[in-house]
Scaffold this motif. Structure first.
Motif, short mmCIF file in Angstrom:
data_model
loop_
_atom_site.label_atom_id
_atom_site.label_comp_id
_atom_site.label_asym_id
_atom_site.label_seq_id
_atom_site.Cartn_x
_atom_site.Cartn_y
_atom_site.Cartn_z
N GLY A 134 13.90 -46.85 58.81
CA GLY A 134 15.02 -45.93 59.02
C GLY A 134 16.10 -46.56 59.88
N LEU A 135 15.69 -47.27 60.91
CA LEU A 135 16.68 -47.95 61.75
C LEU A 135 17.42 -49.02 60.95
N ALA A 136 16.69 -49.79 60.15
CA ALA A 136 17.31 -50.85 59.35
C ALA A 136 18.30 -50.26 58.35
N ALA A 137 18.02 -49.06 57.85
CA ALA A 137 18.90 -48.40 56.89
C ALA A 137 20.07 -47.68 57.56
N GLY A 138 20.09 -47.67 58.90
CA GLY A 138 21.18 -47.04 59.62
C GLY A 138 20.93 -45.60 60.01
N LEU A 139 19.70 -45.08 59.79
CA LEU A 139 19.42 -43.70 60.16
C LEU A 139 19.50 -43.47 61.66
N GLY A 140 19.26 -44.53 62.44
CA GLY A 140 19.39 -44.39 63.89
C GLY A 140 20.82 -44.18 64.34
N ASP A 141 21.77 -44.38 63.40
CA ASP A 141 23.19 -44.19 63.71
C ASP A 141 23.68 -42.80 63.36
N GLY A 144 24.33 -36.37 66.16
CA GLY A 144 23.83 -35.06 66.55
C GLY A 144 22.44 -34.71 66.10
N ASP A 145 22.34 -33.61 65.34
CA ASP A 145 21.05 -33.07 64.94
C ASP A 145 20.25 -34.05 64.09
N GLY A 146 20.90 -34.76 63.19
CA GLY A 146 20.20 -35.71 62.32
C GLY A 146 19.54 -36.82 63.13
N TYR A 147 20.27 -37.34 64.11
CA TYR A 147 19.73 -38.38 64.98
C TYR A 147 18.55 -37.83 65.79
N ASP A 148 18.74 -36.66 66.40
CA ASP A 148 17.66 -36.05 67.20
C ASP A 148 16.43 -35.80 66.35
N ARG A 149 16.60 -35.31 65.14
CA ARG A 149 15.47 -35.04 64.24
C ARG A 149 14.75 -36.34 63.88
N PHE A 150 15.51 -37.39 63.54
CA PHE A 150 14.90 -38.68 63.20
C PHE A 150 14.06 -39.20 64.37
#
Length: 159
Positions: A134-141, A144-150
């Motif tokens: 997920g981090l490699a795909a940019g999900l860590g970026d 708000g809520d999406g980041y907190d949920r991840f």
């Protein structure tokens, strides 16, 4: 302290060793060049641990202070210098140095002096691959809520 209860109850043992050869290709290559090798996924160890080789490419990177509620994390430095946050200070660790962080322990890590290699060990064997991917795909970026949920889904609590 005593041995834990048996997890194998057979009489004669079994053929079940898991061998990973040195020439393994990285499972992930991050945009900054960092490479991650999956040496032992939790699924391959019946959930007892996960082991990964992390190779920093050179540019400084790594997570800031955080903790996990469900897993312990250990670091063994193979090459170069990895600076590990021990909950109070950033400590420069070199080849042969080891650090263990129990669940709830505040920690972070980064390479400050260029390329470095280390082993990351998680116990029990949580599915950290989805977090790394997920981090490699940019999900860590995410915002708000999406980041907190991840981060919640992957047991990362930032301090």
């Amino acid at each position: 302290m005593s041995y834990p209860p048996p997890i194998y109850d057979g009489e004669s043992g079994e053929v079940s060793a898991h061998v990973v050869r040195a020439g393994l290709e990285p499972a992930l290559v991050y945009p900054n060049g960092n490479r991650v090798f999956y040496l032992a996924r939790g699924t391959a160890t019946q959930g007892t641990f996960g082991l990964y080789r992390w190779e920093f490419a050179g540019p400084e990177s790594g997570p800031g202070p955080h903790f996990h509620r469900t897993i312990t994390e250990s670091f063994y430095i193979l090459e170069g210098t990895v600076t590990i946050f021990d909950g109070k200070d950033w400590v420069a660790c070199h080849a042969g140095d080891f650090a263990h962080v129990p669940a709830g322990g505040i920690h972070g890590f980064r390479n400050e002096d260029g390329a470095a290699k280390m082993l990351l060990h998680f116990a029990p064997g949580a599915p950290r691959e989805a977090y790394f991917e997920g981090l490699a795909a940019g999900l860590g970026d995410l915002d708000g809520d999406g980041y907190d949920r991840f981060m919640r889904e992957h047991d990362n609590t930032w301090v």
